[in-house]
Design a protein around this motif. Structure first.
Motif, PDB file in Angstrom:
ATOM      1  N   ILE A  91      40.075  56.199  45.411  1.00 19.91           N
ATOM      2  CA  ILE A  91      41.389  56.657  45.857  1.00 19.91           C
ATOM      3  C   ILE A  91      42.166  55.562  46.569  1.00 19.91           C
ATOM      4  O   ILE A  91      43.360  55.688  46.790  1.00 19.91           O
ATOM      5  CB  ILE A  91      41.300  57.879  46.789  1.00 19.91           C
ATOM      6  N   LEU A  92      41.494  54.501  46.972  1.00 24.66           N
ATOM      7  CA  LEU A  92      42.157  53.455  47.751  1.00 24.66           C
ATOM      8  C   LEU A  92      43.297  52.755  47.017  1.00 24.66           C
ATOM      9  O   LEU A  92      44.397  52.636  47.557  1.00 24.66           O
ATOM     10  CB  LEU A  92      41.127  52.418  48.187  1.00 24.66           C
ATOM     11  N   PRO A  93      43.072  52.251  45.778  1.00 24.79           N
ATOM     12  CA  PRO A  93      44.141  51.481  45.129  1.00 24.79           C
ATOM     13  C   PRO A  93      45.474  52.221  45.023  1.00 24.79           C
ATOM     14  O   PRO A  93      46.495  51.676  45.458  1.00 24.79           O
ATOM     15  CB  PRO A  93      43.551  51.141  43.757  1.00 24.79           C
ATOM     16  N   ALA A 149      43.774  61.175  49.668  1.00 24.00           N
ATOM     17  CA  ALA A 149      45.116  60.754  50.005  1.00 24.00           C
ATOM     18  C   ALA A 149      45.797  61.767  50.921  1.00 24.00           C
ATOM     19  O   ALA A 149      46.625  61.402  51.755  1.00 24.00           O
ATOM     20  CB  ALA A 149      45.921  60.565  48.734  1.00 24.00           C
ATOM     21  N   TYR A 150      45.466  63.048  50.772  1.00 19.33           N
ATOM     22  CA  TYR A 150      46.071  64.044  51.647  1.00 19.33           C
ATOM     23  C   TYR A 150      45.581  63.888  53.075  1.00 19.33           C
ATOM     24  O   TYR A 150      46.297  64.173  54.027  1.00 19.33           O
ATOM     25  CB  TYR A 150      45.827  65.456  51.114  1.00 19.33           C
ATOM     26  N   MET A 171      45.627  44.094  45.556  1.00 21.61           N
ATOM     27  CA  MET A 171      44.944  45.351  45.234  1.00 21.61           C
ATOM     28  C   MET A 171      44.726  45.492  43.729  1.00 21.61           C
ATOM     29  O   MET A 171      43.701  46.003  43.279  1.00 21.61           O
ATOM     30  CB  MET A 171      45.803  46.511  45.743  1.00 21.61           C
ATOM     31  N   LEU A 172      45.702  45.019  42.932  1.00 22.70           N
ATOM     32  CA  LEU A 172      45.592  45.178  41.484  1.00 22.70           C
ATOM     33  C   LEU A 172      44.724  44.096  40.851  1.00 22.70           C
ATOM     34  O   LEU A 172      43.962  44.353  39.919  1.00 22.70           O
ATOM     35  CB  LEU A 172      46.992  45.141  40.843  1.00 22.70           C
ATOM     36  N   VAL A 202      40.776  56.848  54.655  1.00 22.30           N
ATOM     37  CA  VAL A 202      41.976  56.026  54.617  1.00 22.30           C
ATOM     38  C   VAL A 202      43.036  56.675  55.490  1.00 22.30           C
ATOM     39  O   VAL A 202      43.683  57.632  55.100  1.00 22.30           O
ATOM     40  CB  VAL A 202      42.488  55.860  53.184  1.00 22.30           C
ATOM     41  N   ILE A 208      52.707  57.677  48.292  1.00 21.71           N
ATOM     42  CA  ILE A 208      53.165  57.465  49.673  1.00 21.71           C
ATOM     43  C   ILE A 208      54.624  57.011  49.672  1.00 21.71           C
ATOM     44  O   ILE A 208      55.327  57.181  50.653  1.00 21.71           O
ATOM     45  CB  ILE A 208      52.279  56.411  50.371  1.00 21.71           C
ATOM     46  N   ILE A 267      46.968  47.446  57.512  1.00 26.73           N
ATOM     47  CA  ILE A 267      46.466  47.701  56.161  1.00 26.73           C
ATOM     48  C   ILE A 267      46.637  46.454  55.293  1.00 26.73           C
ATOM     49  O   ILE A 267      45.729  46.048  54.564  1.00 26.73           O
ATOM     50  CB  ILE A 267      47.189  48.916  55.528  1.00 26.73           C
ATOM     51  N   PHE A 268      47.813  45.820  55.408  1.00 32.93           N
ATOM     52  CA  PHE A 268      48.035  44.617  54.613  1.00 32.93           C
ATOM     53  C   PHE A 268      47.014  43.541  54.978  1.00 32.93           C
ATOM     54  O   PHE A 268      46.480  42.854  54.104  1.00 32.93           O
ATOM     55  CB  PHE A 268      49.457  44.090  54.821  1.00 32.93           C
ATOM     56  N   PHE A 289      51.690  52.621  49.230  1.00 29.83           N
ATOM     57  CA  PHE A 289      52.056  52.285  50.602  1.00 29.83           C
ATOM     58  C   PHE A 289      52.821  50.962  50.633  1.00 29.83           C
ATOM     59  O   PHE A 289      53.850  50.842  51.301  1.00 29.83           O
ATOM     60  CB  PHE A 289      50.794  52.200  51.461  1.00 29.83           C
ATOM     61  N   GLY A 290      52.324  49.976  49.879  1.00 30.65           N
ATOM     62  CA  GLY A 290      53.022  48.694  49.770  1.00 30.65           C
ATOM     63  C   GLY A 290      54.403  48.886  49.167  1.00 30.65           C
ATOM     64  O   GLY A 290      55.391  48.299  49.620  1.00 30.65           O
ATOM     65  N   GLY A 321      54.443  43.086  51.214  1.00 33.32           N
ATOM     66  CA  GLY A 321      54.088  44.266  50.434  1.00 33.32           C
ATOM     67  C   GLY A 321      53.702  43.889  49.014  1.00 33.32           C
ATOM     68  O   GLY A 321      52.726  44.400  48.463  1.00 33.32           O
ATOM     69  N   TRP A 345      47.675  51.151  36.627  1.00 30.38           N
ATOM     70  CA  TRP A 345      46.563  50.222  36.841  1.00 30.38           C
ATOM     71  C   TRP A 345      45.741  50.583  38.058  1.00 30.38           C
ATOM     72  O   TRP A 345      44.689  50.005  38.286  1.00 30.38           O
ATOM     73  CB  TRP A 345      47.106  48.799  36.959  1.00 30.38           C
ATOM     74  N   THR A 346      46.248  51.511  38.870  1.00 30.96           N
ATOM     75  CA  THR A 346      45.526  51.837  40.096  1.00 30.96           C
ATOM     76  C   THR A 346      44.677  53.084  39.941  1.00 30.96           C
ATOM     77  O   THR A 346      43.904  53.419  40.826  1.00 30.96           O
ATOM     78  CB  THR A 346      46.516  52.114  41.253  1.00 30.96           C
ATOM     79  N   ILE A 385      50.113  44.469  47.125  1.00 26.54           N
ATOM     80  CA  ILE A 385      49.994  45.183  45.852  1.00 26.54           C
ATOM     81  C   ILE A 385      49.295  44.302  44.821  1.00 26.54           C
ATOM     82  O   ILE A 385      48.374  44.738  44.118  1.00 26.54           O
ATOM     83  CB  ILE A 385      51.389  45.614  45.330  1.00 26.54           C
ATOM     84  N   LEU A 426      46.648  54.650  46.768  1.00 28.91           N
ATOM     85  CA  LEU A 426      47.154  54.879  48.116  1.00 28.91           C
ATOM     86  C   LEU A 426      47.777  53.613  48.685  1.00 28.91           C
ATOM     87  O   LEU A 426      48.900  53.614  49.196  1.00 28.91           O
ATOM     88  CB  LEU A 426      45.980  55.318  48.982  1.00 28.91           C
ATOM     89  N   LEU A 427      47.042  52.515  48.579  1.00 32.25           N
ATOM     90  CA  LEU A 427      47.518  51.280  49.193  1.00 32.25           C
ATOM     91  C   LEU A 427      48.675  50.683  48.409  1.00 32.25           C
ATOM     92  O   LEU A 427      49.606  50.130  48.989  1.00 32.25           O
ATOM     93  CB  LEU A 427      46.366  50.279  49.302  1.00 32.25           C
ATOM     94  N   VAL A 428      48.634  50.816  47.092  1.00 35.07           N
ATOM     95  CA  VAL A 428      49.731  50.258  46.294  1.00 35.07           C
ATOM     96  C   VAL A 428      51.020  51.034  46.554  1.00 35.07           C
ATOM     97  O   VAL A 428      52.084  50.436  46.738  1.00 35.07           O
ATOM     98  CB  VAL A 428      49.360  50.252  44.795  1.00 35.07           C
ATOM     99  N   PHE A 438      50.719  64.982  41.649  1.00 32.68           N
ATOM    100  CA  PHE A 438      49.342  65.228  42.092  1.00 32.68           C
ATOM    101  C   PHE A 438      48.639  66.114  41.071  1.00 32.68           C
ATOM    102  O   PHE A 438      47.490  65.885  40.712  1.00 32.68           O
ATOM    103  CB  PHE A 438      49.291  65.879  43.475  1.00 32.68           C
ATOM    104  N   VAL A 498      48.676  60.596  44.952  1.00 28.28           N
ATOM    105  CA  VAL A 498      49.549  60.929  46.062  1.00 28.28           C
ATOM    106  C   VAL A 498      50.420  59.721  46.310  1.00 28.28           C
ATOM    107  O   VAL A 498      49.937  58.644  46.625  1.00 28.28           O
ATOM    108  CB  VAL A 498      48.744  61.301  47.314  1.00 28.28           C
TER     109      VAL A 498
END
Lengths: 287, 342, 234
Positions: free
Chosen positions: A91-93, B122-123, B308-309, B68, A36, B261-262, A99-100, B301, A85-86, B305, A95-97, A28, A34
């Motif tokens: 902040i979403l990418p 994110a926090y 998202m990318l 989020v 996940i 989320i997915f 998370f995945g 998952g 790449w995120t 990903i 976090l979600l990546v 961080f 962050v």
């Protein structure tokens, strides 16, 4: 005496939480990421330790010689191959990546090792204890705590006294200008993640030696690490150690009152500190 | 000559008109499903509606308010326990309990928001997770509600829903369909309201929005509380379908947040169409890959990903980039009244 | 004739979503100081960001010492010997004064500039070497920013608005140090809104207007009227 014992055991347990948290705090600080999947990476390291100890029939602590570089290498590849790449203003990418990634790691471990709980066997040290002033202090928790102090000290030294740490801080301050100094931020981020996962490897081995673990153990470790970071204050590694200790003590005092309240009382201590000191006890950086 | 003379501003497009007519027809056909579908299919549809509702609500939070959350399972589980507690101990009819769950969820969301809004980005996300864990561990301590092992909905409560099993299944189905339709309507109307417009403005440019005098904190707070109330509502319906609740099932991060989320990410975050597409895609994938067990989740998952990318606006974003299509008349469009002659 | 240090050909560059430069041609010879002037929004900063690689373009649009660098990353270009003193100083806040200078030299290029030499040029920095860079005055921060760029021992150094927001006495002091800096074969590009200052130290000048070169010539040859016409587009 029970209470003093609870506080001592909680403090030592806090060392483990600081180990969970240090890697989280580090990345961080460098790239505002962050992760996940951090807890699942800790568990991944524990499984890696399991495989190494089984294959080479060695002590889990000796297995660190392999697990640390393996995790660090994985961190570098993960950062350069996916996470870089995120990164951006959104902040979403990330976090979600991550998370995945967390879901992928959990289910890959499930596929590879089944849902059965596992444990790393470190031998006699697990049960040995010293009698200090009438308290039975286990060698393992003591070693765990001292390791955490050492890890934080080393990270602190890297951050503030080496060229690598200077690069971390420069990239964290201003990515564009850091590039002008000839720093490739993608590489620097890769190194930061490698360092983070090297710490994660140590955390994973201690986790596996201390308790049994299964593929679903990760998220709770992420949460403990996260709580330690926030309690201690963002961007302050010694604060993170203090945060881990506070969390550990809160949990063991809760468990002393009612065994079912151990985890809950840790969360509640976290929420109280969040309500009273939203920036943590020793903040150094803005969230 | 000003721009106003040469251009017209409009919101409703032909596509959105056709979509609304088709949507109504589809709603009617689905409402009649208990007469032409089997019990298993009805249950599957009910589950789809509930996931669609959760996806719509999470999208409002993350895609529009930038909040989020990975802790919405707190409200799903709360809804389940509200239903069980109010019917078992309060002696209330399930309908009343379900109706009250909205209010209770919103009331609970207020202090929660006041606390976790202190965390950013994110926090904030992990903070919401901690809250959900507190709920899970808290309900596990309530032995009257079955403690850690859970509790079933008593037979007389289930019977009070309707006479006969088919009638109960149909009632339960209509509740889920009504829930999805209501959540979609609320999301749509909310985004067209003052608060919704403020939210879109904040999402597009937080700095500019605050300089326009939009109270960002308040706008986000309102969304969080409304979504909290509605998610609790969805949760009560989920556990009315399941008829059994336990802390681990009620506050499962995988079931109520990861999947959701997915769905939203794959369908397209930040659009109303996205969650619909995502829900369809999610259930198609699940029905085809369900035999694979945990491999299925790895695939899911990985797809999330990759989306998202590669295509951060999801499947719907791809469709929109290719066609300019829009099904919900949100926001305005400007086009020349007639082609200008050079 | 020796090849130019920097040769920019038909550069079209974009800043965020809009095009900021249109077919810009600029050359900088070895040891030469070139001034780039122009109003706000004329494209000066985009030009600096393009040369330093913070904005990436097509390879052939920017040639440095015979190598096409238009498509390289900023860190690669820095290693080749182009340094930028960015607008607004932009020091690293969590680094001390000395650390800011040291990190400037991390490309490891050999040359005349060292920590000691920077301290000789700006003695005040040596006194304050261990304080956080944020605790310095604006002028001292500008000295660190210049020193940081010199530590890389660049062949081409670019100064972006170095007098902006500084007191006149400090500006004079900094401009007085420029001949020392560029006197050793280093080429320089100076971007300024303060035309007089820029012209006083440069041998050639380019004027940018709305993303295009509206005037170029030897500083000695261009008149005040030509400049104001090129600057304001009258």
């Amino acid at each position: 005496m029970d209470w003093i014992n609870a506080i001592v055991q909680g403090t030592l347990l806090g060392g483990l939480y600081a180990l969970f948290a240090a890697g989280l705090s580090l990345i961080f600080g460098v790239m505002r990421l962050v992760n996940i999947a951090h807890g699942d990476l800790i568990v991944l390291a524990a499984y890696l330790g399991l495989t190494v100890t089984a294959a080479l029939s060695m002590n889990p602590f000796v297995a660190l010689i392999l697990v640390v570089p393996l995790m660090a290498g994985f961190g570098y590849v993960l950062q350069r191959g996916v996470l870089n790449w995120t990164l951006g203003d959104d902040i979403l990418p990330p976090l979600l990546v991550t998370f995945g990634l967390s879901v992928i790691i959990q289910n890959a471990l499930l596929e590879g090792y089944s849902a059965d709980p596992q444990k790393l066997n470190a031998g006699a040290i697990e049960v040995a204890s010293a009698n200090i002033g009438g308290l039975a202090v286990g060698y393992l928790p003591l070693v765990m705590f001292l390791t955490a102090v050492l890890v934080v000290a080393v990270l602190q030294w890297i951050f503030y006294a080496t060229a690598l740490g200077r690069a971390f801080r420069a990239v964290s301050d201003n990515q564009d200008i850091a590039q002008l100094m000839g720093l490739n931020r993608r590489h620097v981020f890769g190194l930061a993640m490698a360092l983070s996962l090297a710490v994660t490897a140590i955390a994973g081995i201690f986790l596996g030696v201390r308790t049994s673990f299964d593929p679903a153990t990760g998220p709770a470790r992420l949460i403990f690490g996260f709580e330690a970071v926030i309690i201690g204050g963002l961007g302050n590694l010694w604060g993170t150690l203090a945060g881990g200790v506070i969390l550990g003590v809160a949990q063991s005092i809760g468990a002393q009152i009612n065994p079912g309240w151990q985890i809950l009382s840790g969360h509640i201590a976290f929420l109280i500190i969040l309500a009273v000191r939203p920036r943590g006890l020793f903040p150094r950086m803005d969230g | 000559m000003s721009v106003v003379d040469t251009h017209r501003v409009f919101r409703v497009t032909t596509a959105s008109r056709i979509a609304s007519v088709l949507g109504l027809l589809l709603l009617l056909a689905l409402a009649a499903a208990p007469w032409w579908m089997g019990r298993a299919d009805l249950r599957l549809l009910g589950e789809i509606y509930l996931y669609l509702s959760l996806a719509m609500l999470w999208n409002l939070l993350a895609g529009y308010a930038g909040l989020v959350s990975v802790g919405q399972q707190a409200y799903v589980g709360l809804g389940g326990y509200v239903l069980f507690a109010l019917t078992i101990f309060g002696g209330l009819h399930p309908f009343t309990a379900i109706g009250l769950s909205v209010v209770i969820g919103a009331i609970v969301a207020i202090p929660v928001a006041a606390l976790i809004f202190r965390l950013r980005g994110a926090y904030f996300a992990i903070g919401t997770w901690v809250i959900a864990e507190v709920f899970r561990l808290g309900f596990a301590q309530v032995s009257a509600l079955g403690g850690g092992s859970g509790i079933s909905l008593p037979v007389d409560v289930v019977r009070s829903l309707a006479d006969g099993r088919d009638a109960r299944e149909a009632t339960s189905y209509w509740l889920t369909l009504g829930c999805a339709a209501a959540v979609m309507a609320i999301a749509y109307l909310f985004l067209r309201s003052r608060n919704g417009l403020a939210l879109t403005a904040i999402r597009d440019n937080e700095l500019a929005a605050s300089s326009l005098g939009i109270d960002i904190w308040r706008s986000k707070f309102v969304v969080y509380v409304v979504v909290g109330g509605l998610t609790t509502f969805v949760g009560s319906l989920i556990f009315l379908q399941k008829l059994r609740i336990s802390p681990d099932a009620a506050f499962s991060v995988n079931d109520w947040t990861a999947y959701v989320i997915f769905i939203v990410v794959i369908g397209g975050i930040g659009s109303l169409e996205g969650p619909i597409i995502g829900t369809v895609a999610f259930f198609l994938l699940r029905e085809t890959l369900a035999d694979l067990g945990s491999i299925y989740l790895i695939v899911l998952g990985a797809i999330a990903i990759a989306v998202m990318l590669v295509a951060p606006k999801g499947l719907w974003g791809l469709v929109q980039d290719l066609t300019g299509l829009r099904l919900f008349p949100l926001g305005y469009r400007v086009e020349p009244k007639q082609s200008r002659k050079e | 004739m020796p090849e130019p240090v920097l040769d920019i050909r038909k550069l079209d560059a974009h800043y965020r979503d809009f095009q900021a430069l249109y077919g810009v041609n600029i050359t900088v010879e070895a040891g030469e100081v070139v001034a780039i002037i122009g109003a706000n929004g004329a494209g000066k900063t985009t030009l600096m960001r393009s040369i330093s690689g913070l904005i990436r373009n097509r390879a052939e649009q920017i040639t440095y010492r015979g190598q096409q660098i238009g498509a390289l990353r900023a860190d690669q270009i820095a290693g080749l010997g182009i340094a930028l003193v960015p607008e607004g100083r932009q020091l690293f806040q969590s680094l001390s004064v000395e650390e800011n200078l040291i990190i400037g030299g991390r490309t490891g290029r050999k040359g005349a500039w060292s920590l000691q030499r920077v301290y000789d040029l700006f003695p005040v920095l040596q006194e304050r070497r261990n304080v956080p860079s944020t605790s310095l005055s604006g002028g001292q921060q500008q000295m660190v920013a210049i020193g940081r760029a010199l530590m890389a021992n660049p062949d081409l150094v670019m100064f972006d608005e170095i007098s902006l927001g500084l007191a006149p006495v400090i500006i004079r002091q900094i401009y007085e140090s420029l001949p020392t800096i560029v006197g050793e074969g280093m080429s320089a590009m100076i971007v300024e809104q303060d035309i007089t200052k820029a012209l006083s130290v440069s041998s050639r000048v380019y004027c940018l207007q709305e993303g295009r070169v509206s005037l170029e010539g030897r500083t000695a040859d261009v008149s005040r009227e030509q400049i104001s016409a090129a600057y304001f587009g009258t």
